[in-house]
Motif scaffolding. Sequence first.
Motif, short mmCIF file in Angstrom:
data_model
loop_
_atom_site.label_atom_id
_atom_site.label_comp_id
_atom_site.label_asym_id
_atom_site.label_seq_id
_atom_site.Cartn_x
_atom_site.Cartn_y
_atom_site.Cartn_z
N LEU A 13 0.83 -1.21 0.00
CA LEU A 13 0.00 0.00 0.00
C LEU A 13 0.86 1.26 0.00
N GLN A 14 1.96 1.22 0.74
CA GLN A 14 2.84 2.39 0.77
C GLN A 14 3.51 2.62 -0.59
N THR A 19 -3.65 9.21 -3.74
CA THR A 19 -3.94 10.59 -3.34
C THR A 19 -4.55 10.55 -1.93
N ALA A 20 -4.66 11.70 -1.31
CA ALA A 20 -5.28 11.78 0.02
C ALA A 20 -6.72 11.29 -0.06
N SER A 21 -7.40 11.60 -1.14
CA SER A 21 -8.77 11.15 -1.32
C SER A 21 -8.84 9.63 -1.42
N ASN A 22 -7.91 9.02 -2.17
CA ASN A 22 -7.86 7.56 -2.27
C ASN A 22 -7.57 6.92 -0.92
N GLN A 23 -6.68 7.53 -0.15
CA GLN A 23 -6.34 6.99 1.17
C GLN A 23 -7.56 7.05 2.09
N ARG A 24 -8.30 8.16 2.06
CA ARG A 24 -9.51 8.27 2.89
C ARG A 24 -10.54 7.23 2.46
N TRP A 25 -10.69 7.02 1.15
CA TRP A 25 -11.62 6.02 0.64
C TRP A 25 -11.24 4.64 1.16
N LEU A 26 -9.97 4.28 1.06
CA LEU A 26 -9.49 2.98 1.52
C LEU A 26 -9.70 2.83 3.02
N ALA A 27 -9.36 3.87 3.78
CA ALA A 27 -9.53 3.83 5.23
C ALA A 27 -11.00 3.65 5.60
#
Length: 88
Positions: A13-14, A19-27
Amino acid sequence: MNAISLNNLWNYLQGLSLTASNQRWLASHLMEAAESVEKKQHKAELVFPKIPKDYKPSAKVMAMTLGKLPEGVDLEKELEERWQEWTR
């Protein structure tokens, strides 16, 4: 999943350029999945079957269910383990 697999997943994953948006979606999706698993693991209400008033258990059943518990039995631990088995 064992620790090595989780570390490999984290390293993967790292390595992605999220993007920040993708990271929030995944989280968000990971949190939803975790909450779903927690709900399934929550103790379900135990429903006992209706037993007729005139029911008489056999002597064998009475011998297995009545009397003192053996020495060293942790009743709370045993009950928790049964709940875990019943709710699977």
